[in-house]
Design an enzyme around this catalytic site. Structure first.
Site, PDB file in Angstrom:
ATOM      1  CD  GLU A  82       7.267   2.523   2.364  1.00 48.28           C
ATOM      2  OE1 GLU A  82       7.602   1.906   1.333  1.00 48.28           O
ATOM      3  OE2 GLU A  82       6.448   2.074   3.195  1.00 48.28           O
ATOM      4  CB  CYS A 145       1.698   7.647   2.853  1.00 51.33           C
ATOM      5  SG  CYS A 145       1.100   7.931   4.528  1.00 51.33           S
ATOM      6  CG  HIS A 169       4.207   3.668   5.563  1.00 56.16           C
ATOM      7  ND1 HIS A 169       4.342   3.572   4.194  1.00 56.16           N
ATOM      8  CD2 HIS A 169       3.061   4.394   5.775  1.00 56.16           C
ATOM      9  CE1 HIS A 169       3.341   4.219   3.604  1.00 56.16           C
ATOM     10  NE2 HIS A 169       2.548   4.725   4.534  1.00 56.16           N
TER      11      HIS A 169
HETATM   12  N1  PCA Z   1      -1.055   6.683   6.297  1.00 56.63           N
HETATM   13  C1  PCA Z   1      -1.755   6.753   5.044  1.00 56.63           C
HETATM   14  C2  PCA Z   1      -2.099   8.192   4.857  1.00 56.63           C
HETATM   15  C3  PCA Z   1      -1.819   8.864   6.151  1.00 56.63           C
HETATM   16  C4  PCA Z   1      -1.099   7.870   6.955  1.00 56.63           C
HETATM   17  O1  PCA Z   1      -0.621   8.062   8.068  1.00 56.63           O
HETATM   18  C5  PCA Z   1      -1.003   6.088   3.888  1.00 56.63           C
HETATM   19  O2  PCA Z   1      -0.219   5.159   4.130  1.00 56.63           O
HETATM   20  O3  PCA Z   1      -1.187   6.492   2.734  1.00 56.63           O
END
Ligand code: PCA
Length: 212
Positions: A82, A145, A169
């Site tokens: 990200e 997140c 992610h």
């Molecule tokens: N993914 C979510 C919140 C917690 C997670 O593991 C997100 O992408 O916001």
């Protein structure tokens, strides 16, 4: 003193029984890297407010050199490095405390966005060298997140300029997609290896330079 690394994963959410981000962080907890760097893992609640409080507490306590937040991006097939944390929250589902903020700011006095200051280009190259699928991503979403990613970068900007921090992610684990035909996943061992590479490169390299 050896640098310390903080790695954070989230608890399960949206009806899942596990979250790969915590499985990976947990597996790396206590791991000693070549140059005696210690990795400490923290589990964050999938709750807007508490996730940030928990994260700030862990950063204040450990005073790490590198902080890498991990989260699940349901359906992605690669590691998503990200680049941008945006000051925007719009939850499509409630968090684990039942809160569902829509069309809201993460920080009322913060800028619209922050860049990750992890060396994402070098990380991408290192992952591809090991044949691990990964790509840069320009949106971490508008859920918990992104909220924690923005909160981390805000903390770095205002209190811990020397910390290198960012968000990655991760895909589902294979066991999570047994009843989700066509949805991508990645083996836990590969995800662990990948995040280890991300940590090692982050310790060695400076943040990407942007051309002004
Ligand atoms: N993914 C979510 C919140 C917690 C997670 O593991 C997100 O992408 O916001």
């Amino acid at each position: 003193m050896q640098p310390k690394v903080l790695i954070a994963g989230f608890e399960p959410f949206a009806g899942e029984t596990l979250n790969p981000s915590w499985q990976v962080a947990r597996a790396l907890h206590g791991t000693q890297l070549d140059d005696e760097v210690t990795i400490q893992a923290v589990k964050l609640p999938c709750i807007f407010k508490q996730s940030l409080l928990c994260l700030e507490q862990a950063v204040n306590q450990l005073q790490p050199a590198v902080v890498i937040l991990l989260g699940l991006a349901a359906g992605c097939s690669q590691l998503m490095l990200e680049k941008i944390a945006s000051n925007y929250i719009d939850a499509a589902i409630a968090d684990n405390a039942g809160q569902q903020p829509r069309n809201a700011l993460t920080a009322s006095h913060g800028p619209a966005a922050y860049f990750s200051n992890l060396p994402l280009n070098a990380i991408l190259q290192a992952l591809h060298l090991q044949h691990i699928p990964a790509q840069l991503s320009l949106s971490a979403g508008s859920y918990v997140c992104n909220h924690s990613f923005y909160g981390l970068m805000h903390l770095i900007k205002n209190q811990y300029a020397s910390i290198k921090g960012g968000f990655i992610h991760l895909p589902y684990l294979p066991g999570q997609v047994l009843n989700k035909p066509g949805i991508a996943s990645m083996a836990l061992e590969t995800q662990i290896e990948a995040v280890k590479i991300c940590i090692e490169v982050s310790l060695q390299q400076h943040a990407d330079q942007l051309i002004a």
